[in-house]
Design a protein around this motif. Sequence first.
Motif, PDB file in Angstrom:
ATOM      1  N   ALA A   1      29.252  47.640   4.497  1.00 55.56           N
ATOM      2  CA  ALA A   1      28.821  48.386   5.571  1.00 55.56           C
ATOM      3  C   ALA A   1      29.350  48.426   6.916  1.00 55.56           C
ATOM      4  O   ALA A   1      29.736  49.384   7.544  1.00 55.56           O
ATOM      5  CB  ALA A   1      27.189  48.591   5.580  1.00 55.56           C
TER       6      ALA A   1
ATOM      7  N   ARG B   1      23.690  54.202   1.400  1.00 49.99           N
ATOM      8  CA  ARG B   1      23.731  52.986   1.203  1.00 49.99           C
ATOM      9  C   ARG B   1      22.299  52.241   0.451  1.00 49.99           C
ATOM     10  O   ARG B   1      22.429  51.250  -0.163  1.00 49.99           O
ATOM     11  CB  ARG B   1      23.664  52.386   2.564  1.00 49.99           C
TER      12      ARG B   1
ATOM     13  N   TRP C   1      23.070  51.464  -3.061  1.00 51.61           N
ATOM     14  CA  TRP C   1      24.308  50.838  -3.656  1.00 51.61           C
ATOM     15  C   TRP C   1      24.104  49.924  -4.783  1.00 51.61           C
ATOM     16  O   TRP C   1      25.076  49.648  -5.880  1.00 51.61           O
ATOM     17  CB  TRP C   1      24.964  50.214  -2.466  1.00 51.61           C
TER      18      TRP C   1
END
Length: 161
Positions: free
Chosen positions: A112, A154, A157
Amino acid sequence: MMIDLERLGWDPRFVGEQDHRLLRAPSVQLRSARRGQHGDVIYCVDLRLRRPNAGRYLSSTELHSIEHVLLQGFQRHLPDSFVSVGVMGCQTGFYLVFLNEGRADVLCDVLADILTELDTAVSVPFQRIDQCGNYQNHDLELARRVARQMLWARSHWLEAL
Ligand SMILES: [Zn+2]
């Protein structure tokens, strides 16, 4: 000694080779964890940016620029444990290899950070003719767009299926 994948943050149901018809993307999936005879562990991680066989593949330029971003970023953030990155020939993602670092949260946090840093980057890393075998095949804006798509998802994920 067994490697405790759950303690490393991986859902055991998603580890290993999977039916590609069921794979989700974007996702970060542990493909394998192998301990050598001296105790070191190699972690192979699949970074999937596009759902397989869904008609939306990464272009050659997107694959190439993101590959450079991942290479430079992981080398910088995890110099002791990052081994390599490779593109998936099916144009849906990347293979990542790490030595003695298999914690899902660490790898996802670093990923990230790398993708977020792209927002302020002024060029694709290793883009010069003396650093790359096809140096004109890069596009910072395309790479940024792919990175943002990845970052939006995110929270999912680690849900590879
Ligand atoms: Zn290159």
